[in-house]
Design a protein around this motif. Structure first.
Motif, PDB file in Angstrom:
ATOM      1  N   GLU A   7       0.838  -1.193   0.000  1.00 36.47           N
ATOM      2  CA  GLU A   7       0.000   0.000   0.000  1.00 36.47           C
ATOM      3  C   GLU A   7       0.876   1.247   0.000  1.00 36.47           C
ATOM      4  O   GLU A   7       1.882   1.319   0.711  1.00 36.47           O
ATOM      5  N   VAL A   8       0.447   2.230  -0.793  1.00 38.34           N
ATOM      6  CA  VAL A   8       1.170   3.483  -0.957  1.00 38.34           C
ATOM      7  C   VAL A   8       0.238   4.642  -0.603  1.00 38.34           C
ATOM      8  O   VAL A   8      -0.947   4.612  -0.949  1.00 38.34           O
ATOM      9  N   VAL A   9       0.771   5.642   0.091  1.00 35.94           N
ATOM     10  CA  VAL A   9       0.036   6.884   0.322  1.00 35.94           C
ATOM     11  C   VAL A   9       0.415   7.824  -0.818  1.00 35.94           C
ATOM     12  O   VAL A   9       1.578   8.209  -0.946  1.00 35.94           O
ATOM     13  N   PHE A  10      -0.559   8.138  -1.657  1.00 31.34           N
ATOM     14  CA  PHE A  10      -0.377   9.086  -2.753  1.00 31.34           C
ATOM     15  C   PHE A  10      -0.877  10.437  -2.249  1.00 31.34           C
ATOM     16  O   PHE A  10      -2.054  10.590  -1.905  1.00 31.34           O
ATOM     17  N   GLU A  11       0.033  11.403  -2.159  1.00 28.34           N
ATOM     18  CA  GLU A  11      -0.282  12.694  -1.536  1.00 28.34           C
ATOM     19  C   GLU A  11       0.025  13.842  -2.480  1.00 28.34           C
ATOM     20  O   GLU A  11       1.117  13.931  -3.033  1.00 28.34           O
ATOM     21  N   ARG A  12      -0.947  14.724  -2.634  1.00 28.76           N
ATOM     22  CA  ARG A  12      -0.695  16.001  -3.290  1.00 28.76           C
ATOM     23  C   ARG A  12      -0.625  17.047  -2.184  1.00 28.76           C
ATOM     24  O   ARG A  12      -1.328  16.948  -1.179  1.00 28.76           O
ATOM     25  N   PHE A  13       0.250  18.046  -2.370  1.00 28.57           N
ATOM     26  CA  PHE A  13       0.466  19.039  -1.320  1.00 28.57           C
ATOM     27  C   PHE A  13       0.617  20.418  -1.926  1.00 28.57           C
ATOM     28  O   PHE A  13       0.864  20.579  -3.117  1.00 28.57           O
ATOM     29  N   SER A  14       0.469  21.408  -1.074  1.00 26.12           N
ATOM     30  CA  SER A  14       0.790  22.783  -1.455  1.00 26.12           C
ATOM     31  C   SER A  14       1.896  23.273  -0.521  1.00 26.12           C
ATOM     32  O   SER A  14       2.025  22.804   0.609  1.00 26.12           O
TER      33      SER A  14
END
Length: 173
Positions: free
Chosen positions: A148-155
């Motif tokens: 399992e992977v945490v796919f994260e978009r951030f600012s």
């Protein structure tokens, strides 16, 4: 050569400055983790450079890495402090989108938003598989595409000059 230890006192000072400037946004119940991209100085600074120039706005981390470090998974609206290879805090990031899924569930848009290599899905898969083999071995597991992977978009939200790069790059895309 490994990365230098993180300067937690400097990271907390950066967080205090951000909280003072943005008390209605910096509402995390606990101090955010101070982390870095990559697992060696060259990679750490290369990836941080992509964040600072506005190219990199996503990252992916194995759930097993969070578990090995005893950290909770990030949540939308939470913050973290990205440090360079010397351990100095450079920017505060805020999670704006999160998804957990297997390695095979990544799509081309996410690979592009990570901003690495040629930004293609093919290079993303190749480079991340190589990286996660090392990262998994470091925590005593064998990596597979089913992890399992945490796919994260951030600012980028702090310091102000880095957040301005964020605003400028958003206006041009």
């Amino acid at each position: 050569m490994p990365n230098a230890p993180i300067d937690h006192a400097a990271a907390l000072a950066m967080w205090a400055d951000y909280r003072a400037a943005h008390p209605t946004i910096a509402t995390d119940a606990e101090e955010p983790p101070a982390e870095r991209f990559g697992d060696h100085p060259e990679l750490t600074d290369e990836l941080l450079g992509l964040v600072l120039d506005g190219t990199k706005r996503a990252t992916a981390t194995l759930v097993a890495e969070f578990e090995a470090e005893g950290q909770a998974l990030p949540r939308v609206g939470s913050h973290w402090i990205a440090c360079d290879s010397t351990g100095a805090p450079r920017v505060i990031l805020r999670s704006i989108e999160l998804r957990v899924g297997p390695f095979t569930s990544v799509d081309a848009a996410f690979a592009y938003d990570e901003g690495e290599d040629d930004r293609s899905l093919e290079s993303w898969r190749e480079n991340h598989a190589r990286y996660w083999r090392r990262a998994a071995a470091a925590i005593g597991i064998e990596w597979t595409e089913q992890h399992e992977v945490v796919f994260e978009r951030f600012s980028v939200v702090w310091p102000p000059e880095a957040a301005r790069v964020e605003s400028a790059s958003s206006a041009t895309t």
